[in-house]
Design an enzyme around this catalytic site. Structure first.
Site, PDB file in Angstrom:
ATOM      1  N   GLN A   1     -12.500 -11.290  -2.272  1.00  0.00           N
ATOM      2  CA  GLN A   1     -11.398 -10.364  -2.037  1.00  0.00           C
ATOM      3  C   GLN A   1     -10.071 -10.817  -2.634  1.00  0.00           C
ATOM      4  O   GLN A   1      -9.643 -11.963  -2.471  1.00  0.00           O
ATOM      5  CB  GLN A   1     -11.265 -10.075  -0.538  1.00  0.00           C
ATOM      6  CG  GLN A   1     -12.542  -9.475   0.003  1.00  0.00           C
ATOM      7  CD  GLN A   1     -12.454  -8.934   1.406  1.00  0.00           C
ATOM      8  OE1 GLN A   1     -13.453  -8.883   2.112  1.00  0.00           O
ATOM      9  NE2 GLN A   1     -11.276  -8.501   1.853  1.00  0.00           N
TER      10      GLN A   1
ATOM     11  N   CYS B   1     -10.770  -1.541   3.115  1.00  0.00           N
ATOM     12  CA  CYS B   1     -10.999  -1.450   1.666  1.00  0.00           C
ATOM     13  C   CYS B   1     -12.391  -1.938   1.277  1.00  0.00           C
ATOM     14  O   CYS B   1     -13.118  -1.268   0.529  1.00  0.00           O
ATOM     15  CB  CYS B   1      -9.934  -2.240   0.922  1.00  0.00           C
ATOM     16  SG  CYS B   1      -9.467  -3.766   1.690  1.00  0.00           S
TER      17      CYS B   1
ATOM     18  N   HIS C   1     -11.248  -6.025  -5.142  1.00  0.00           N
ATOM     19  CA  HIS C   1     -12.291  -6.725  -4.393  1.00  0.00           C
ATOM     20  C   HIS C   1     -13.627  -6.576  -5.103  1.00  0.00           C
ATOM     21  O   HIS C   1     -13.934  -5.511  -5.656  1.00  0.00           O
ATOM     22  CB  HIS C   1     -12.429  -6.127  -2.999  1.00  0.00           C
ATOM     23  CG  HIS C   1     -11.278  -6.367  -2.077  1.00  0.00           C
ATOM     24  ND1 HIS C   1     -10.265  -7.261  -2.313  1.00  0.00           N
ATOM     25  CD2 HIS C   1     -10.994  -5.770  -0.879  1.00  0.00           C
ATOM     26  CE1 HIS C   1      -9.404  -7.231  -1.317  1.00  0.00           C
ATOM     27  NE2 HIS C   1      -9.819  -6.340  -0.418  1.00  0.00           N
TER      28      HIS C   1
ATOM     29  N   VAL D   1       0.843  -1.207   0.000  1.00  0.00           N
ATOM     30  CA  VAL D   1       0.000   0.000   0.000  1.00  0.00           C
ATOM     31  C   VAL D   1       0.874   1.252   0.000  1.00  0.00           C
ATOM     32  O   VAL D   1       0.581   2.239  -0.671  1.00  0.00           O
ATOM     33  CB  VAL D   1      -0.978  -0.005   1.201  1.00  0.00           C
ATOM     34  CG1 VAL D   1      -1.690   1.342   1.335  1.00  0.00           C
ATOM     35  CG2 VAL D   1      -1.983  -1.140   1.062  1.00  0.00           C
TER      36      VAL D   1
HETATM   37  C1  2RA Z   1      -7.868  -7.697   3.269  1.00  0.00           C
HETATM   38  N1  2RA Z   1      -9.176  -5.709   3.750  1.00  0.00           N
HETATM   39  O1  2RA Z   1      -8.312  -7.635   2.117  1.00  0.00           O
HETATM   40  C2  2RA Z   1      -8.127  -6.586   4.260  1.00  0.00           C
HETATM   41  C3  2RA Z   1      -6.873  -5.832   4.591  1.00  0.00           C
HETATM   42  N2  2RA Z   1      -6.328  -5.165   3.497  1.00  0.00           N
HETATM   43  O2  2RA Z   1      -7.204  -8.648   3.695  1.00  0.00           O
END
Ligand code: 2RA
Length: 329
Positions: A153, A126, A234, A12
């Protein structure tokens, strides 16, 4: 602006540097900060070379703003020290998000809450950011009663170790595991650790952060967060029940006119959001907008965003832009 990027060598952190440059953020001096093992490394930014420094050195340099992406423990220990030195911290970890004294900000929704007194500001998770950006304007119009969300995700949410695990599995090579199981040709229904109620921390972030950002604890949320072997962003299947009925074309119009949201929704042309096309972009993409025919006042949507950009780095920089534009730093 003297800007510190804490976690500058992480996934990030690197995107934050890229976004700062892309958006011409007024950086007069960059302070790249990382763990002791990275101190001394050189980072190029806007044609200049900067040496990575350690945490205390960075505190002593009294940055105007510090963008943190270094994990919760580091943030809990060091964000207050930066703040005490007069630096405004915008933190990507979960450390401060549910602290009642800290603001949890998606600029398009609630940046107006920010004041000069906010010296530690929390960047939401996120998967929360992309969902609330779409739902906030619909809540204002139709009042949300309940949200059911299933997430798909990207492994980039876990970090470099997970990306390396997928690459190793794809190549048939044994290596360090970021997950309990193989992620190649798999879907793992666990993002982060389990809480006592059987939900993961990731799922409970969607519950708790959504209410805080939209500002309504009456909103009921339930979530299932799944890790899938992709890198672009995501995706979320969102089912939302409103108090009031709606017209689907009006929903599309509201979203079309919402800053930061792009509607991609035409079944005739097979137009709908996908991580492959969201990767590297800052918008939140929404499609498959359709009435839930199984119950009144309920809508289904598919929401996709690059979790490293609007889900983390870009939202953080946008908060910093708001602070500068409104003379809050
Ligand atoms: C994940 N939102 O996607 C969490 C942390 N970045 O694992």
């Amino acid at each position: 602006m003297r800007v510190a990027v804490v976690g500058a060598t992480g996934m990030v952190g690197e995107v934050m540097l890229k976004v700062l440059k892309e958006r011409n953020f007024p950086v007069t001096e960059l302070i790249p900060v990382a763990s002791e093992k990275s101190v001394g490394k050189e980072i190029e930014f806007n044609g200049q070379h900067y040496k990575v420094v350690g945490m205390q050195t960075a505190v002593d340099m009294k940055a105007d703003i510090a963008l943190f992406s270094a994990g919760g423990d580091t943030s809990r220990e060091w964000a207050p020290k930066f703040a005490a030195a007069g630096t405004t911290v915008i933190d990507n970890s979960s450390a401060w998000r549910m602290d009642p004294t800290k603001k949890l900000v998606v600029p398009e929704i609630n940046a107006h809450l920010l004041t000069k007194e906010d010296k530690i500001i929390a960047n939401p998770n996120c998967s929360t950011i992309q969902m609330v950006l779409v739902l906030a304007p619909l809540h204002a119009k139709y009042n949300i009663k309940r949200i059911i969300v299933s997430t798909y995700q990207s492994i980039t949410g876990t970090g470099v170790k997970a990306v390396q695990q997928l690459e190793n599995e794809y190549a048939g090579v044994n290596g360090e595991m970021a997950y309990k199981y193989a992620i190649h040709r798999n879907a793992i229904p666990q993002c982060d650790i389990f809480e006592d109620n059987g939900y993961t921390k990731e799922e409970m972030k969607l519950v708790r952060e959504t209410r805080k950002i939209i500002g309504d604890d009456n909103i009921n949320v339930t979530a299932t967060a799944v890790r899938v072997p992709i890198v672009g962003g995501h995706s979320e299947a969102v089912n939302v029940e409103f108090t009031n009925d709606f017209d689907v074309s009006e929903v599309r119009s509201i979203l079309h006119n919402t800053s930061g949201v792009v509607v991609q929704d035409n079944t005739d042309t097979y137009t709908y959001p996908m991580p492959k096309f969201a990767q590297g972009k800052d918008e939140v993409f929404v499609g498959r907008i359709r009435r839930d025919e199984s119950q009144p006042n309920t809508l289904n949507m598919w929401i996709v965003a690059d979790n490293l950009r609007k889900g983390a780095a870009t939202n953080t920089v946008q908060i910093a832009e708001y602070l500068v534009k409104n003379n809050l730093v």
